[in-house]
Design a protein around this motif. Structure first.
Motif, PDB file in Angstrom:
ATOM      1  N   TRP A 133     -27.543  12.915  33.150  1.00  0.00           N
ATOM      2  CA  TRP A 133     -26.458  13.009  34.179  1.00  0.00           C
ATOM      3  C   TRP A 133     -24.900  14.188  33.250  1.00  0.00           C
ATOM      4  CZ3 TRP A 133     -28.062  13.777  38.442  1.00  0.00           C
ATOM      5  CH2 TRP A 133     -29.155  13.233  38.881  1.00  0.00           C
ATOM      6  N   ASP A 134     -25.504  13.624  32.246  1.00  0.00           N
ATOM      7  CA  ASP A 134     -23.649  13.842  31.216  1.00  0.00           C
ATOM      8  C   ASP A 134     -23.417  15.676  30.767  1.00  0.00           C
ATOM      9  OD1 ASP A 134     -22.501  11.387  31.218  1.00  0.00           O
ATOM     10  OD2 ASP A 134     -24.153  11.285  28.834  1.00  0.00           O
TER      11      ASP A 134
ATOM     12  N   MET B 253     -27.088  20.152  51.628  1.00  0.00           N
ATOM     13  CA  MET B 253     -26.690  20.325  50.243  1.00  0.00           C
ATOM     14  C   MET B 253     -25.555  19.128  49.676  1.00  0.00           C
ATOM     15  SD  MET B 253     -24.238  23.403  49.000  1.00  0.00           S
ATOM     16  CE  MET B 253     -24.348  24.197  47.098  1.00  0.00           C
ATOM     17  N   PHE B 254     -26.310  18.946  48.687  1.00  0.00           N
ATOM     18  CA  PHE B 254     -25.550  18.395  47.618  1.00  0.00           C
ATOM     19  C   PHE B 254     -25.612  18.809  45.934  1.00  0.00           C
ATOM     20  CE2 PHE B 254     -29.581  15.398  47.904  1.00  0.00           C
ATOM     21  CZ  PHE B 254     -29.538  15.302  46.067  1.00  0.00           C
ATOM     22  N   LEU B 255     -24.522  18.865  45.370  1.00  0.00           N
ATOM     23  CA  LEU B 255     -24.213  18.701  44.224  1.00  0.00           C
ATOM     24  C   LEU B 255     -23.540  18.284  43.283  1.00  0.00           C
ATOM     25  CD1 LEU B 255     -23.676  21.003  42.152  1.00  0.00           C
ATOM     26  CD2 LEU B 255     -21.430  21.407  42.917  1.00  0.00           C
ATOM     27  N   TRP B 256     -24.318  18.039  42.144  1.00  0.00           N
ATOM     28  CA  TRP B 256     -23.906  17.375  40.856  1.00  0.00           C
ATOM     29  C   TRP B 256     -22.869  17.666  39.826  1.00  0.00           C
ATOM     30  CZ3 TRP B 256     -21.380  13.002  38.935  1.00  0.00           C
ATOM     31  CH2 TRP B 256     -21.190  12.268  37.763  1.00  0.00           C
TER      32      TRP B 256
ATOM     33  N   ASP C 110     -17.646  14.427  39.473  1.00  0.00           N
ATOM     34  CA  ASP C 110     -17.043  13.552  40.453  1.00  0.00           C
ATOM     35  C   ASP C 110     -18.245  13.342  41.698  1.00  0.00           C
ATOM     36  OD1 ASP C 110     -15.915  13.423  43.083  1.00  0.00           O
ATOM     37  OD2 ASP C 110     -15.120  14.994  43.765  1.00  0.00           O
ATOM     38  N   ALA C 111     -17.858  11.936  42.123  1.00  0.00           N
ATOM     39  CA  ALA C 111     -19.500  10.941  42.621  1.00  0.00           C
ATOM     40  C   ALA C 111     -18.764  10.814  44.283  1.00  0.00           C
ATOM     41  CB  ALA C 111     -20.173  10.259  41.697  1.00  0.00           C
TER      42      ALA C 111
ATOM     43  N   ALA D  84     -16.561  24.138  41.412  1.00  0.00           N
ATOM     44  CA  ALA D  84     -16.017  23.504  40.900  1.00  0.00           C
ATOM     45  C   ALA D  84     -14.918  23.779  41.185  1.00  0.00           C
ATOM     46  CB  ALA D  84     -16.572  23.082  39.033  1.00  0.00           C
ATOM     47  N   LEU D  85     -13.553  24.774  41.488  1.00  0.00           N
ATOM     48  CA  LEU D  85     -13.369  25.381  41.390  1.00  0.00           C
ATOM     49  C   LEU D  85     -12.552  25.183  42.815  1.00  0.00           C
ATOM     50  CD1 LEU D  85     -13.238  29.436  40.612  1.00  0.00           C
ATOM     51  CD2 LEU D  85     -12.687  27.350  39.092  1.00  0.00           C
ATOM     52  N   ARG D  86     -13.054  24.735  43.972  1.00  0.00           N
ATOM     53  CA  ARG D  86     -12.513  24.047  45.298  1.00  0.00           C
ATOM     54  C   ARG D  86     -12.231  22.782  44.853  1.00  0.00           C
ATOM     55  NH1 ARG D  86     -16.652  26.811  49.632  1.00  0.00           N
ATOM     56  NH2 ARG D  86     -16.318  28.843  49.456  1.00  0.00           N
ATOM     57  N   GLN D  87     -13.475  22.295  44.427  1.00  0.00           N
ATOM     58  CA  GLN D  87     -13.181  20.328  43.672  1.00  0.00           C
ATOM     59  C   GLN D  87     -11.862  20.556  42.944  1.00  0.00           C
ATOM     60  OE1 GLN D  87     -15.969  18.780  41.487  1.00  0.00           O
ATOM     61  NE2 GLN D  87     -17.458  19.927  43.114  1.00  0.00           N
TER      62      GLN D  87
END
Length: 202
Positions: free
Chosen positions: A115-116, A152-155, A161-162, A197-200
């Protein structure tokens, strides 16, 4: 052909979904110590035919004594209500099998402590009408939410961000630039999507 194929999948271990996930986990096991790899586990399921094994079907008991029906046509619903409900239960059983398969991948991520530094994207290409709006399947105008509002999900370990649900529009075309930038590469000029990631960060 479908009937012939099922004769070669008499156990869950022989199911094409299981064998595909097996191959993906074998890749993780083999390459866990390497960097700069990408693995795509492409499951055809949940897709018609809604074929799963009996222990999944048993999770969705219902009264039905009609014909075998786990592969609706791309057409208006003309079947009786009990047959429609049966198809939905067959679909639910297959989705449950998919949940188990995804769980096996997540367990492998846990086992190898990935996960890291490993991105995980789970998505699908389209939805499927199970009798909603009087239709089966897809390719029906207008494009109802059941067809185009997709899970849809994204790690993304860049943000970590969780437990967050976002309302912004994300599309399949965003996957390529997201993956490219994760590997330190710039999207090509003709790509219309953007790195999620830019949206986050906004």
């Amino acid at each position: 052909q479908d009937a012939v194929n099922r004769r070669y999948m008499t156990t869950e271990a022989e199911h094409t979904q299981t064998r595909t996930v097996d191959a993906g986990i074998e890749f993780l096991d083999t390459n866990v110590g390497a960097d700069e790899w990408l693995l795509q586990i492409e499951l055809f399921d949940p897709h018609e035919p809604f074929f799963s094994h009996q222990h999944y079907k048993d999770l969705y008991p219902h009264d039905y004594d009609g014909p075998e029906f786990d592969w609706p046509g791309y057409q208006k619903v003309t079947e009786p209500a009990a047959q429609v409900e049966h198809a939905r239960m067959e679909y639910a059983a297959l989705v449950t099998m998919c949940d188990r398969s995804l769980g096996r991948v997540l367990d492998a991520m846990d086992e190898h402590d990935l996960w890291d530094d490993t991105m995980l994207i789970v998505n699908t290409d389209h939805g499927f009408l199970l009798g909603e709006h009087g239709w089966w399947a897809k390719s029906v105008q207008p494009w109802f939410n059941e067809l185009v509002r997709l899970p849809m999900f994204l790690w993304d370990p860049r943000s970590g961000d969780a437990d967050t649900r976002r309302g912004e529009l994300a599309q399949t075309i965003d996957i390529a630039p997201t993956v490219l930038r994760f590997f330190g590469l710039e999207p090509t000029p003709d790509m219309l999507g953007q790195d999620l990631a830019l949206r986050q960060e906004k």
